[in-house]
Scaffold this motif. Structure first.
Motif, PDB file in Angstrom:
ATOM      1  N   ASP A  59       1.069  -1.391   0.212  1.00 23.11           N
ATOM      2  CA  ASP A  59       0.050  -0.108  -0.100  1.00 23.11           C
ATOM      3  C   ASP A  59       1.058   1.362   0.058  1.00 23.11           C
ATOM      4  N   THR A  60       1.462   1.519   0.956  1.00 22.96           N
ATOM      5  CA  THR A  60       2.652   2.087   0.769  1.00 22.96           C
ATOM      6  C   THR A  60       3.647   2.641  -0.092  1.00 22.96           C
ATOM      7  N   PHE A  61       3.827   1.525  -0.903  1.00 22.80           N
ATOM      8  CA  PHE A  61       4.418   1.605  -2.802  1.00 22.80           C
ATOM      9  C   PHE A  61       3.363   1.909  -3.417  1.00 22.80           C
ATOM     10  N   VAL A  62       2.440   1.610  -3.499  1.00 21.09           N
ATOM     11  CA  VAL A  62       1.398   2.035  -4.580  1.00 21.09           C
ATOM     12  C   VAL A  62       1.602   3.845  -3.944  1.00 21.09           C
ATOM     13  N   PHE A  63       1.223   4.135  -2.910  1.00 21.16           N
ATOM     14  CA  PHE A  63       0.316   5.293  -2.568  1.00 21.16           C
ATOM     15  C   PHE A  63       0.703   6.397  -2.217  1.00 21.16           C
ATOM     16  N   ASP A  64       2.893   5.608  -2.504  1.00 17.78           N
ATOM     17  CA  ASP A  64       4.070   7.179  -1.856  1.00 17.78           C
ATOM     18  C   ASP A  64       3.634   8.411  -2.998  1.00 17.78           C
ATOM     19  N   ALA A  65       3.921   8.118  -4.445  1.00 19.85           N
ATOM     20  CA  ALA A  65       3.917   9.210  -4.644  1.00 19.85           C
ATOM     21  C   ALA A  65       2.475  10.548  -4.736  1.00 19.85           C
ATOM     22  N   LEU A  66       1.674   9.872  -4.549  1.00 16.36           N
ATOM     23  CA  LEU A  66       0.355  10.460  -4.430  1.00 16.36           C
ATOM     24  C   LEU A  66      -0.102  11.053  -3.383  1.00 16.36           C
ATOM     25  N   ALA A  67       0.685   9.739  -2.755  1.00 20.69           N
ATOM     26  CA  ALA A  67       0.356  11.477  -0.345  1.00 20.69           C
ATOM     27  C   ALA A  67       1.189  12.083  -0.550  1.00 20.69           C
ATOM     28  N   HIS A  68       2.219  12.247  -1.465  1.00 27.19           N
ATOM     29  CA  HIS A  68       3.295  13.502  -0.932  1.00 27.19           C
ATOM     30  C   HIS A  68       3.167  14.182  -2.541  1.00 27.19           C
ATOM     31  N   GLY A  69       2.409  13.930  -3.072  1.00 26.31           N
ATOM     32  CA  GLY A  69       2.140  15.620  -3.877  1.00 26.31           C
ATOM     33  C   GLY A  69       2.846  15.381  -5.121  1.00 26.31           C
ATOM     34  N   ARG A  70       3.513  14.239  -5.671  1.00 29.94           N
ATOM     35  CA  ARG A  70       3.903  14.266  -6.482  1.00 29.94           C
ATOM     36  C   ARG A  70       3.414  13.701  -7.846  1.00 29.94           C
ATOM     37  N   VAL A  71       2.061  13.822  -8.276  1.00 24.40           N
ATOM     38  CA  VAL A  71       1.408  13.512  -8.980  1.00 24.40           C
ATOM     39  C   VAL A  71       0.719  15.041  -9.378  1.00 24.40           C
ATOM     40  N   PRO A  72       1.119  15.674 -10.734  1.00 26.62           N
ATOM     41  CA  PRO A  72       0.268  16.544 -10.467  1.00 26.62           C
ATOM     42  C   PRO A  72      -1.014  16.756 -11.102  1.00 26.62           C
ATOM     43  N   GLY A  73      -2.068  17.452 -10.993  1.00 26.95           N
ATOM     44  CA  GLY A  73      -3.065  17.109 -11.215  1.00 26.95           C
ATOM     45  C   GLY A  73      -4.241  16.612 -10.168  1.00 26.95           C
ATOM     46  N   ALA A  74      -3.322  15.700  -8.940  1.00 24.47           N
ATOM     47  CA  ALA A  74      -4.362  14.818  -8.525  1.00 24.47           C
ATOM     48  C   ALA A  74      -4.891  15.369  -6.794  1.00 24.47           C
ATOM     49  N   PRO A  75      -5.985  14.937  -6.338  1.00 27.12           N
ATOM     50  CA  PRO A  75      -6.724  15.047  -4.821  1.00 27.12           C
ATOM     51  C   PRO A  75      -5.515  15.197  -3.995  1.00 27.12           C
ATOM     52  N   ALA A  76      -5.374  15.803  -3.191  1.00 26.69           N
ATOM     53  CA  ALA A  76      -4.679  16.018  -2.095  1.00 26.69           C
ATOM     54  C   ALA A  76      -5.381  14.655  -1.303  1.00 26.69           C
ATOM     55  N   LEU A  77      -4.301  14.250  -0.090  1.00 26.03           N
ATOM     56  CA  LEU A  77      -4.726  13.080   0.495  1.00 26.03           C
ATOM     57  C   LEU A  77      -4.383  13.637   1.518  1.00 26.03           C
ATOM     58  N   ASP A  78      -5.380  13.515   2.698  1.00 28.05           N
ATOM     59  CA  ASP A  78      -5.482  13.401   4.307  1.00 28.05           C
ATOM     60  C   ASP A  78      -4.936  12.049   4.266  1.00 28.05           C
TER      61      ASP A  78
ATOM     62  N   VAL B 277       1.198   4.753  -9.238  1.00 28.73           N
ATOM     63  CA  VAL B 277       1.434   2.924  -9.520  1.00 28.73           C
ATOM     64  C   VAL B 277       2.827   3.131 -10.205  1.00 28.73           C
ATOM     65  N   GLN B 278       2.333   3.609 -11.534  1.00 28.00           N
ATOM     66  CA  GLN B 278       3.831   3.780 -12.543  1.00 28.00           C
ATOM     67  C   GLN B 278       4.674   4.311 -11.801  1.00 28.00           C
ATOM     68  N   ALA B 279       4.897   5.775 -11.368  1.00 24.10           N
ATOM     69  CA  ALA B 279       6.164   6.170 -10.876  1.00 24.10           C
ATOM     70  C   ALA B 279       6.534   5.577  -9.669  1.00 24.10           C
ATOM     71  N   ALA B 280       6.073   4.545  -9.158  1.00 29.81           N
ATOM     72  CA  ALA B 280       6.825   3.897  -8.173  1.00 29.81           C
ATOM     73  C   ALA B 280       7.410   2.660  -8.779  1.00 29.81           C
ATOM     74  N   TRP B 281       7.062   2.126  -9.802  1.00 26.71           N
ATOM     75  CA  TRP B 281       8.111   1.324 -10.599  1.00 26.71           C
ATOM     76  C   TRP B 281       8.582   1.760 -11.226  1.00 26.71           C
ATOM     77  N   ASP B 282       8.685   3.248 -11.628  1.00 27.94           N
ATOM     78  CA  ASP B 282       9.863   3.963 -12.591  1.00 27.94           C
ATOM     79  C   ASP B 282      11.084   4.005 -11.737  1.00 27.94           C
ATOM     80  N   ASP B 283      10.689   4.361 -10.347  1.00 33.53           N
ATOM     81  CA  ASP B 283      11.988   4.590  -9.663  1.00 33.53           C
ATOM     82  C   ASP B 283      11.507   4.474  -8.477  1.00 33.53           C
ATOM     83  N   PRO B 284      11.946   2.552  -7.894  1.00 32.19           N
ATOM     84  CA  PRO B 284      11.492   1.991  -6.836  1.00 32.19           C
ATOM     85  C   PRO B 284      12.093   2.587  -5.948  1.00 32.19           C
ATOM     86  N   ALA B 285      13.361   3.460  -6.132  1.00 35.16           N
ATOM     87  CA  ALA B 285      14.060   3.743  -4.539  1.00 35.16           C
ATOM     88  C   ALA B 285      13.868   5.069  -3.561  1.00 35.16           C
TER      89      ALA B 285
END
Length: 286
Positions: free
Chosen positions: A19-38, A212-220
């Motif tokens: 779950d943290t792998f999937v949502f990392d980019a989204l939870a940290h604001g690294r997906v342009p145009g995405a809704p903010a998450l709490d 998800v794609q961002a996490a696959w592209d650069d897992p580090a």
């Protein structure tokens, strides 16, 4: 712009590495145009209850709880967990135990594991099993070992540790499901409130796919977030966890994913285990 587009979306998912792998980019604001998450972290038995009470905008839940919440929530077509070779096991103290009329310990009656177990029993235990006892997951293997129950249903890491308790694998629920259906095992679903509206729901689904794609592209990049919440898990184990549960079905359920979900819930409803699905209940709003 609607109110739901302006405010952060309340989301609850587990601290598990997938779950943290999937949502990392989204939870940290690294997906342009995405809704903010709490974000709230909670184990799946907690998020299942939250869904039944309508307590969050977006949730990771067990597929087994879907029939109870699809009036208020919709299934998102991405972000969840389906897999192969990762099913729950039925363990016994003696090899080859006959489960007819026997007592079986399970961690929950609202889980995919439980539905798979009941479907397996319906196919393979003439006359059915006996009493079902719900107990905390960590107590199940000791209870079987000590003869307090006749069998136990276990998941996840117990696949690799049950021999330490002197127990025997009676059956693999995932193997039975895959052999009888040819489909993956539906484990965890991402759901969101229908009241958010098709626009927000569509943006959210697109954002999860991008995360998800961002996490696959650069897992580090996701590694610090994953390990912060992995509860002292060895990094190699975390990577195995991610490799098992983050796959093609996470990026998009696709035909096989939806067939697996419909198949599980339709068969479970036929056994009286869950309410039947309404026509179109799994369709994503457009």
């Amino acid at each position: 712009m609607t109110t739901s587009e302006q405010r952060s979306l309340r989301i609850a998912y587990s601290p598990c590495p997938n779950d943290t792998f999937v949502f990392d980019a989204l939870a940290h604001g690294r997906v342009p145009g995405a809704p903010a998450l709490d974000v709230t972290f909670a184990d799946i038995d907690v998020t299942n209850g939250m869904a039944e009470r309508g307590e969050s905008d977006v949730l990771k839940v067990s597929y087994a709880v879907l029939p109870y919440v699809l009036g208020e929530y919709t299934l998102l077509p991405c972000g969840g967990a389906l897999g192969r070779g990762c099913g729950p096991l039925v363990l016994t103290r003696e090899a080859g135990t006959d489960l007819r009329g026997r007592t079986v310990a399970v961690p929950s009656e609202k889980s995919t594991a439980y539905l798979l177990f009941r479907l397996w029993a319906a196919d393979t235990v003439p006359g059915g099993v006996g009493e079902i006892v719900v107990m905390p997951f960590h107590e199940i293997m000791p209870a079987v070992r000590d003869g307090k129950v006749d069998a136990g249903l276990v998941i996840h890491e117990a696949r690799f540790t049950y021999q330490n308790y002197g127990l025997h694998k009676l059956a693999d629920m995932g193997e039975h499901w895959e052999q009888t259906t040819g489909l993956p095992i539906p484990l965890g679903a991402i759901i969101a409130k229908r009241s958010l509206g098709a626009g927000v729901l569509g943006r959210l689904a697109d954002a999860i796919r991008a995360s998800v794609q961002a996490a696959w592209d650069d897992p580090a990049v996701s590694r610090p977030y994953v390990m912060e919440h992995a509860q002292e898990m060895d990094p190699a184990v975390a990577d195995q966890h991610i490799g098992l549960y983050v796959n093609e079905f996470t990026a998009g359920l696709g035909e096989d994913g939806y067939a697996a979900v419909r198949g599980l819930l339709t068969r479970a409803a036929a056994e009286g285990l869950v309410p039947p699905l309404e026509p179109g209940a799994l369709a994503f709003p457009r």
